[in-house]
Design a protein around this motif. Structure first.
Motif, short mmCIF file in Angstrom:
data_model
loop_
_atom_site.label_atom_id
_atom_site.label_comp_id
_atom_site.label_asym_id
_atom_site.label_seq_id
_atom_site.Cartn_x
_atom_site.Cartn_y
_atom_site.Cartn_z
N GLY A 83 0.83 -1.20 0.00
CA GLY A 83 0.00 0.00 0.00
C GLY A 83 0.86 1.25 0.00
N HIS A 84 0.37 2.30 -0.61
CA HIS A 84 1.15 3.54 -0.75
C HIS A 84 0.26 4.72 -1.07
CE1 HIS A 84 0.71 1.76 -4.79
NE2 HIS A 84 0.50 3.01 -5.16
N TYR A 85 0.82 5.90 -0.80
CA TYR A 85 0.33 7.15 -1.41
C TYR A 85 1.18 7.36 -2.65
CZ TYR A 85 -1.90 8.52 3.02
OH TYR A 85 -2.69 8.58 4.14
N HIS A 86 0.71 8.16 -3.58
CA HIS A 86 1.59 8.60 -4.65
C HIS A 86 2.42 9.77 -4.14
CE1 HIS A 86 -1.25 6.66 -7.82
NE2 HIS A 86 -0.44 5.78 -7.25
N VAL A 87 3.69 9.83 -4.55
CA VAL A 87 4.56 10.94 -4.11
C VAL A 87 4.00 12.26 -4.62
CG1 VAL A 87 6.89 11.90 -4.27
CG2 VAL A 87 6.59 9.44 -4.01
N ALA A 92 -4.41 10.40 -9.67
CA ALA A 92 -5.39 9.33 -9.45
C ALA A 92 -4.88 8.01 -10.03
CB ALA A 92 -6.71 9.72 -10.10
N GLU A 93 -5.67 6.98 -9.86
CA GLU A 93 -5.32 5.67 -10.44
C GLU A 93 -6.59 4.91 -10.72
OE1 GLU A 93 -1.98 3.88 -8.67
OE2 GLU A 93 -2.17 2.01 -9.82
N ILE A 94 -6.54 4.06 -11.77
CA ILE A 94 -7.68 3.19 -12.09
C ILE A 94 -7.22 1.75 -12.04
CG2 ILE A 94 -9.08 2.41 -14.05
CD1 ILE A 94 -9.46 5.38 -14.74
N TYR A 95 -8.00 0.91 -11.36
CA TYR A 95 -7.77 -0.54 -11.37
C TYR A 95 -8.95 -1.19 -12.09
CZ TYR A 95 -4.26 -0.39 -7.49
OH TYR A 95 -3.17 -0.17 -6.69
N LEU A 96 -8.68 -2.22 -12.87
CA LEU A 96 -9.74 -3.03 -13.49
C LEU A 96 -9.51 -4.48 -13.06
CD1 LEU A 96 -11.98 -3.79 -15.56
CD2 LEU A 96 -10.19 -3.82 -17.30
N ALA A 131 -4.40 6.99 -0.33
CA ALA A 131 -3.52 5.81 -0.29
C ALA A 131 -4.34 4.59 -0.68
CB ALA A 131 -2.97 5.64 1.12
N HIS A 132 -3.67 3.56 -1.21
CA HIS A 132 -4.40 2.36 -1.63
C HIS A 132 -3.59 1.10 -1.37
CE1 HIS A 132 -2.64 4.79 -4.84
NE2 HIS A 132 -2.27 3.68 -5.46
N ARG A 133 -4.31 0.09 -0.90
CA ARG A 133 -3.75 -1.24 -0.59
C ARG A 133 -4.78 -2.27 -1.06
NH1 ARG A 133 -2.16 -2.46 5.46
NH2 ARG A 133 -0.05 -2.21 4.61
N GLY A 153 5.05 8.30 -8.75
CA GLY A 153 5.96 7.84 -7.69
C GLY A 153 5.20 7.16 -6.55
N HIS A 154 5.90 6.40 -5.71
CA HIS A 154 5.26 5.63 -4.64
C HIS A 154 5.85 5.99 -3.28
CE1 HIS A 154 4.49 3.28 -8.29
NE2 HIS A 154 3.33 3.06 -7.72
N ASP A 155 4.99 6.41 -2.37
CA ASP A 155 5.40 6.74 -1.00
C ASP A 155 4.94 5.59 -0.09
OD1 ASP A 155 5.65 7.63 1.58
OD2 ASP A 155 4.17 9.25 1.40
#
Ligand code: PAN
Ligand code: ZN
Length: 178
Positions: A83-87, A92-96, A131-133, A153-155
């Motif tokens: 899991g992370h926040y983006h730096v 945003a992000e999309i998952y399918l 953040a997403h996990r 980036g990934h935080d």
């Protein structure tokens, strides 16, 4: 860069054109689970793999990937990603969902928390600043496609320090978020 296409093998969770590949084994990430499992420490199984397209981290580009999150539990807590926040937090992000079932745990720094279901043909929208996990609550690999601004980036540090508000367990024959 020129236009191109790639082929996803959904059952295998593989792409025929690959940039970075990340493999996370139990011992790499065991600290994210609430208990330690000595049997898993010994076997050190792969918990998840991420196959990224060959795209650089430039603003303007979109990174896309497939994640394969294997089924399993640490004691009674389902396998999940770090899991992370983006730096660059305003991305945003999309998952399918392609295979298997699970939850995308989403959380803000202000303490909002939303568990969102992911399964085949379901699109999850993760807005900027969340953040997403991902958690695999099924008994088969959870395979999903993802796409996000390539410079995001990934935080991971923030999540290591703060954790997620809730965890997902298998208890009394059911899935519990608590
Ligand atoms: C995904 C994730 C991937 C693995 O590509 O990076 O599912 O999860 P962790 O990065 O938390 O280990 C994504 O959200 N990229 O931004
Ligand atoms: Zn992300």
């Amino acid at each position: 860069m020129k236009p191109f296409n790639v082929f996803f093998d959904v059952l295998e969770g593989k792409m025929n054109l690959l940039g970075n590949k990340t493999v996370r084994r139990y011992n790499d990430i065991k600290g994210i689970f609430c208990e330690i499992d000595p049997k898993l420490e010994k076997e050190n199984p792969v918990i998840y793999e991420v196959f990224e397209a060959p795209i650089t981290e430039k603003e303007g580009d979109l990174m896309f990937l497939i994640t394969v999150l294997y089924p399993g539990k640490v004691k009674n807590e389902f396998f999940m990603t770090k899991g992370h926040y983006h730096v660059i937090e305003n991305t945003a992000e999309i998952y399918l969902g392609l295979r298997g079932n699970g939850l995308v745990l989403c959380q803000t720094r202000e303490g909002d928390f939303e568990p969102i279901e992911i399964s085949p043909n379901k699109v999850v929208y993760i807005p900027p600043y969340w953040a997403h996990r991902t958690v695999n609550t099924s008994s088969e690999p959870l395979v999903f496609f993802g796409v996000y601004p390539a410079h995001a980036g990934h935080d991971y540090k923030s999540v290591e320090l703060e954790g997620f508000k809730k965890r997902v367990f298998f208890e009394n024959g059911g899935i519990h978020i608590k």
